[in-house]
Design a protein around this motif. Structure first.
Motif, PDB file in Angstrom:
ATOM      1  N   PHE A  20      30.224  73.413 -46.458  1.00 46.48           N
ATOM      2  CA  PHE A  20      31.688  73.267 -46.495  1.00 46.48           C
ATOM      3  C   PHE A  20      32.090  71.979 -47.219  1.00 46.48           C
ATOM      4  N   HIS A  21      31.115  71.159 -47.572  1.00 45.06           N
ATOM      5  CA  HIS A  21      31.344  69.869 -48.221  1.00 45.06           C
ATOM      6  C   HIS A  21      32.157  68.928 -47.344  1.00 45.06           C
ATOM      7  N   HIS A  22      31.924  69.007 -46.034  1.00 44.49           N
ATOM      8  CA  HIS A  22      32.486  68.012 -45.142  1.00 44.49           C
ATOM      9  C   HIS A  22      31.741  66.693 -45.349  1.00 44.49           C
ATOM     10  N   ILE A  23      32.261  65.616 -44.789  1.00 43.13           N
ATOM     11  CA  ILE A  23      31.727  64.286 -45.046  1.00 43.13           C
ATOM     12  C   ILE A  23      31.089  63.722 -43.780  1.00 43.13           C
ATOM     13  N   SER A  24      29.824  63.408 -43.850  1.00 48.45           N
ATOM     14  CA  SER A  24      29.094  62.864 -42.711  1.00 48.45           C
ATOM     15  C   SER A  24      29.432  61.387 -42.521  1.00 48.45           C
ATOM     16  N   VAL A  25      29.745  61.019 -41.281  1.00 47.86           N
ATOM     17  CA  VAL A  25      30.126  59.644 -40.970  1.00 47.86           C
ATOM     18  C   VAL A  25      29.095  59.022 -40.039  1.00 47.86           C
ATOM     19  N   ASP A  26      28.493  57.941 -40.506  1.00 50.65           N
ATOM     20  CA  ASP A  26      27.603  57.139 -39.674  1.00 50.65           C
ATOM     21  C   ASP A  26      28.429  55.984 -39.142  1.00 50.65           C
ATOM     22  N   ARG A  27      28.700  55.989 -37.831  1.00 50.24           N
ATOM     23  CA  ARG A  27      29.602  54.982 -37.265  1.00 50.24           C
ATOM     24  C   ARG A  27      29.041  53.572 -37.339  1.00 50.24           C
ATOM     25  N   ASP A  28      27.732  53.451 -37.555  1.00 55.17           N
ATOM     26  CA  ASP A  28      27.129  52.126 -37.682  1.00 55.17           C
ATOM     27  C   ASP A  28      27.200  51.597 -39.111  1.00 55.17           C
ATOM     28  N   SER A  29      27.498  52.501 -40.036  1.00 51.93           N
ATOM     29  CA  SER A  29      27.571  52.118 -41.448  1.00 51.93           C
ATOM     30  C   SER A  29      28.545  53.057 -42.150  1.00 51.93           C
ATOM     31  N   SER A  78      48.965  76.655 -48.046  1.00 46.68           N
ATOM     32  CA  SER A  78      48.914  76.008 -49.360  1.00 46.68           C
ATOM     33  C   SER A  78      47.656  76.379 -50.129  1.00 46.68           C
ATOM     34  N   LYS A  79      46.849  77.262 -49.504  1.00 47.08           N
ATOM     35  CA  LYS A  79      45.607  77.729 -50.124  1.00 47.08           C
ATOM     36  C   LYS A  79      44.650  76.568 -50.428  1.00 47.08           C
ATOM     37  N   ARG A  80      44.538  75.648 -49.471  1.00 45.58           N
ATOM     38  CA  ARG A  80      43.643  74.507 -49.630  1.00 45.58           C
ATOM     39  C   ARG A  80      42.509  74.564 -48.615  1.00 45.58           C
ATOM     40  N   LEU A  81      41.379  73.993 -48.997  1.00 48.20           N
ATOM     41  CA  LEU A  81      40.241  73.833 -48.100  1.00 48.20           C
ATOM     42  C   LEU A  81      40.140  72.354 -47.749  1.00 48.20           C
ATOM     43  N   VAL A  82      40.062  72.053 -46.473  1.00 43.71           N
ATOM     44  CA  VAL A  82      40.029  70.664 -46.020  1.00 43.71           C
ATOM     45  C   VAL A  82      38.584  70.210 -45.825  1.00 43.71           C
ATOM     46  N   ARG A  83      38.265  69.054 -46.370  1.00 49.98           N
ATOM     47  CA  ARG A  83      36.938  68.458 -46.200  1.00 49.98           C
ATOM     48  C   ARG A  83      37.039  67.425 -45.077  1.00 49.98           C
ATOM     49  N   PHE A  84      36.482  67.737 -43.925  1.00 51.13           N
ATOM     50  CA  PHE A  84      36.638  66.872 -42.765  1.00 51.13           C
ATOM     51  C   PHE A  84      35.562  65.800 -42.706  1.00 51.13           C
ATOM     52  N   MET A  85      35.976  64.632 -42.248  1.00 49.16           N
ATOM     53  CA  MET A  85      35.038  63.563 -41.939  1.00 49.16           C
ATOM     54  C   MET A  85      34.592  63.771 -40.498  1.00 49.16           C
ATOM     55  N   ALA A  86      33.292  63.928 -40.300  1.00 47.59           N
ATOM     56  CA  ALA A  86      32.759  64.220 -38.966  1.00 47.59           C
ATOM     57  C   ALA A  86      31.531  63.369 -38.709  1.00 47.59           C
ATOM     58  N   LYS A  87      31.281  63.094 -37.436  1.00 45.78           N
ATOM     59  CA  LYS A  87      30.144  62.233 -37.099  1.00 45.78           C
ATOM     60  C   LYS A  87      28.833  62.850 -37.573  1.00 45.78           C
ATOM     61  N   ARG A  88      27.900  61.984 -37.862  1.00 49.74           N
ATOM     62  CA  ARG A  88      26.623  62.383 -38.457  1.00 49.74           C
ATOM     63  C   ARG A  88      25.909  63.466 -37.646  1.00 49.74           C
ATOM     64  N   GLU A  89      26.027  63.388 -36.304  1.00 49.87           N
ATOM     65  CA  GLU A  89      25.332  64.348 -35.444  1.00 49.87           C
ATOM     66  C   GLU A  89      25.738  65.789 -35.715  1.00 49.87           C
ATOM     67  N   ALA A  90      26.982  65.983 -36.207  1.00 49.90           N
ATOM     68  CA  ALA A  90      27.457  67.338 -36.493  1.00 49.90           C
ATOM     69  C   ALA A  90      26.716  67.971 -37.667  1.00 49.90           C
ATOM     70  N   PHE A  91      26.027  67.132 -38.456  1.00 48.41           N
ATOM     71  CA  PHE A  91      25.305  67.628 -39.619  1.00 48.41           C
ATOM     72  C   PHE A  91      23.828  67.850 -39.313  1.00 48.41           C
ATOM     73  N   GLU A  92      23.476  67.728 -38.050  1.00 46.05           N
ATOM     74  CA  GLU A  92      22.106  67.956 -37.618  1.00 46.05           C
ATOM     75  C   GLU A  92      22.008  69.295 -36.905  1.00 46.05           C
ATOM     76  N   GLY A  93      20.806  69.800 -36.754  1.00 39.61           N
ATOM     77  CA  GLY A  93      20.621  71.043 -36.017  1.00 39.61           C
ATOM     78  C   GLY A  93      21.093  72.259 -36.791  1.00 39.61           C
ATOM     79  N   PRO A  94      21.334  73.373 -36.067  1.00 39.76           N
ATOM     80  CA  PRO A  94      21.651  74.650 -36.710  1.00 39.76           C
ATOM     81  C   PRO A  94      22.949  74.641 -37.509  1.00 39.76           C
ATOM     82  N   THR A  95      23.935  73.801 -37.084  1.00 42.41           N
ATOM     83  CA  THR A  95      25.233  73.809 -37.770  1.00 42.41           C
ATOM     84  C   THR A  95      25.240  72.897 -38.991  1.00 42.41           C
ATOM     85  N   GLY A  96      24.215  72.075 -39.141  1.00 41.46           N
ATOM     86  CA  GLY A  96      24.202  71.098 -40.220  1.00 41.46           C
ATOM     87  C   GLY A  96      24.328  71.708 -41.599  1.00 41.46           C
ATOM     88  N   ARG A  97      23.559  72.760 -41.849  1.00 45.64           N
ATOM     89  CA  ARG A  97      23.593  73.397 -43.168  1.00 45.64           C
ATOM     90  C   ARG A  97      24.983  73.951 -43.467  1.00 45.64           C
TER      91      ARG A  97
END
Length: 258
Positions: free
Chosen positions: A90-99, A66-85
């Motif tokens: 990709f404009h994925h969405i960081s999820v803080d499970r405590d908030s 469908s030629k779409r890009l999916v913006r995934f909701m992923a835990k906050r830790e995935a946005f840390e470290g080398p892969t965070g940038r």
């Protein structure tokens, strides 16, 4: 807040091309069905099962026809470290499970701006390989944004990297199945009942994925017990999950008190 309509995708498309080339070089095979259910335009929630650490890498491929890009909701830790940038590009969405309210609101904004948002309503990886109890967030955000809720199941990614087993991250010669169901129109008036419908549809897709997979589930560690596989039963998996959660809490307390 960065609204979805303002997004520029510089890294996402070339990374997809690179990934497809790599999968082909590794001899990976794909089984797909129902990808036409992902709309070519407009917002949608793509609700997928969660059986491995690399699920989102493959789930997004279901939206490629469908030629779409999916913006995934992923835990906050995935946005840390080398892969965070990369995750942020990709404009994925960081999820803080405590908030979770902020990430929920961001997802609704994305949806209203016409984006496809990918969510794992089980919240954590399923050790039983069955569909776990689902959170109601997928239904609620689809209803609030006025967009379709699309069920999806991935199968085979647990062979690459999942809990309690050695990784085969390259997946050479492996088959990954991506099955998408018809969109569910949800109102949000009874999120629990509508989430039960989502669970039933995801279970149907899972059974389709398992029965059509080129390797029989019988005696396989990566297949559900009710199919003759050796994965923990849902009850056993729940016990393991509880033990893991308690151990993490103990380690956190030790760090905070140390």
């Amino acid at each position: 807040m960065h609204y979805a309509r303002d997004m520029r995708d510089i890294t996402y498309p070339p990374v997809i091309v690179t990934a497809k080339t790599l999968f082909k070089a590794l001899g990976m095979r794909f089984q797909t069905s129902g990808t036409e259910h992902i709309p070519r335009e407009g917002g949608a929630v793509l609700a997928a099962n969660h059986i491995g650490y690399v699920d989102f890498v493959f789930d997004g491929l279901a939206a490629q026809p469908s030629k779409r890009l999916v913006r995934f909701m992923a835990k906050r830790e995935a946005f840390e470290g080398p892969t965070g940038r990369l995750m942020r590009s990709f404009h994925h969405i960081s999820v803080d499970r405590d908030s979770g309210e902020e990430s929920y609101n961001t997802a609704v904004e994305y949806l209203r701006s016409g984006e496809v948002v990918g969510i794992f309503p089980e919240a954590t990886i399923s050790r039983s390989m069955e569909i776990k109890e689902l959170k109601t967030g997928a239904v609620r955000m689809a209803a609030e944004a006025g967009v379709p809720l699309i069920p999806m199941v991935t199968w085979g990614t647990q062979l690459l990297k999942t809990k309690d087993h050695e990784s085969d991250i390259w997946g050479r010669g492996k088959t990954v199945a991506l099955h998408v169901g018809p969109p569910l129109a949800v109102t949000g008036e009874d999120p629990v009942a509508e989430t039960a419908l989502l669970h039933a549809e995801m279970t149907r897709l899972l059974e389709k994925a398992i029965t059509e997979y080129p390797i029989s589930p019988e005696g396989q560690w990566w297949a559900p017990a009710r199919f003759g596989g050796l994965a923990p039963t849902p009850e056993e998996a729940a016990r393991l999950d509880a033990e893991e959660k308690a151990a993490k809490a103990a380690r956190r307390a030790e760090r905070e008190n140390g």
